[in-house]
Scaffold this active site. Structure first.
Site, PDB file in Angstrom:
ATOM      1  N   HIS A  10      73.890  59.170   8.057  1.00  0.00           N
ATOM      2  CA  HIS A  10      74.647  58.408   8.197  1.00  0.00           C
ATOM      3  C   HIS A  10      75.184  56.708   7.569  1.00  0.00           C
ATOM      4  O   HIS A  10      74.742  56.822   7.142  1.00  0.00           O
ATOM      5  CB  HIS A  10      74.963  57.536  10.228  1.00  0.00           C
ATOM      6  CG  HIS A  10      74.591  59.093  10.523  1.00  0.00           C
ATOM      7  ND1 HIS A  10      73.561  58.768  11.499  1.00  0.00           N
ATOM      8  CD2 HIS A  10      75.788  60.133  11.426  1.00  0.00           C
ATOM      9  CE1 HIS A  10      73.842  60.704  12.450  1.00  0.00           C
ATOM     10  NE2 HIS A  10      74.329  60.831  12.489  1.00  0.00           N
ATOM     11  N   CYS A  50      70.538  53.451  16.140  1.00  0.00           N
ATOM     12  CA  CYS A  50      70.602  55.216  16.648  1.00  0.00           C
ATOM     13  C   CYS A  50      69.972  54.458  18.492  1.00  0.00           C
ATOM     14  O   CYS A  50      70.367  55.260  19.123  1.00  0.00           O
ATOM     15  CB  CYS A  50      69.967  55.937  16.125  1.00  0.00           C
ATOM     16  SG  CYS A  50      69.416  56.059  14.270  1.00  0.00           S
TER      17      CYS A  50
END
Ligand code: CIR
Length: 254
Positions: free
Chosen positions: A162, A249
């Site tokens: 990401h 996350c």
């Protein structure tokens, strides 16, 4: 930018069955829980109210809650996660978020987005175009966010899972990032801390109201962020790293 709340989810006993590209071995479940516990305690120690949702063994990646939503002071957008195995995670996250935001929208099926690709700095969004987030996803976020005065920049990401695996805001108008990001025109209004190649994982440093939480074991990065003069907390994230996860996350912050 100020965070008062965080939503997290207890890792499931199935967490080793989640998606990963790393070859660091299988996470130890007891140690995963211990590291998760230390993370939650850190958020609490920084004054955040933390909602900890129950584990979901049907979704081995579900403790990486960040990927399921984008939350701003004005709205929440529930994503359509890029990985099919993760799409069911949104059904249980939405009610937890609905308690905090009146405006809550859902992405369409053709849009793909993981919250791990979405970096918000005040009224600007930087959104990674990755294997998990597509142009339709960025366009849907832009339509909603621009109506509240945000600007949205798409950033092509060629390395890492990401955008926020490597690029994050670390306070004092500064972004931490790898060499690749430094010359990106979207980032030119910021100061840059450039990660050493072998420490790119530490780009996943989490800013919480001018305290930095950084993964343990990355001395060069620690020395560089120390120069910002902000308090720093180091946490062991070894078990999350095995599943391509890290500090950002593990929570949704707003
Ligand atoms: C996945 O591949 O989706 C998970 N194993 C890791 C997700 C990490 N999420 C994040 O960086 N925001």
């Amino acid at each position: 930018m100020h965070y008062g709340h965080a939503i997290a989810r207890i890792p499931a006993i199935t967490c080793a069955q989640g998606l990963t590209t790393s070859n660091l071995g299988s996470p130890d479940f007891a140690l995963t829980l211990q590291q998760f516990d230390a993370y939650i305690h850190t958020l609490l120690s920084l004054g955040l109210t933390v909602t900890t949702l129950p584990d979901q063994s049907a979704f081995p990646d579900s403790h990486f809650v960040e990927d399921t939503a984008v939350i701003t002071p004005e709205f929440a957008l529930i994503t359509h996660p890029g990985a099919t195995s993760r799409r069911g995670e949104i059904h249980s996250i939405a009610p937890a978020i609905a308690r905090h935001r009146v405006v809550m929208e859902f992405m369409s099926e053709r849009a793909h987005m993981d919250g791990g690709d979405v970096l918000m700095v005040d009224k600007q969004f930087f959104v990674g175009l990755t294997s998990r987030t597509n142009e339709a996803g960025i366009a849907e976020l832009a339509t909603l966010a621009e109506s509240y005065g945000y600007t949205v920049h798409a950033i092509e990401v060629s390395e890492g899972l990401h955008l926020k695996s490597i690029v994050n805001y670390v306070g004092k108008n500064t972004l931490i990032m790898n060499e690749e990001g430094v010359n990106h025109p979207a980032f030119k209004g910021f100061n840059h801390i450039v990660l050493a190649k072998e420490e790119e994982y530490a780009g996943n440093t989490l800013w919480i109201n001018d305290t930095l939480i950084t993964p343990k074991g990355y001395p060069d990065t620690y020395q560089k962020i120390e120069k910002l003069g902000l308090p720093i907390i180091s946490l062991d994230t070894s078990e999350f790293r095995k599943m391509d996860g890290g500090l950002t996350c593990l929570s949704l912050r707003f």
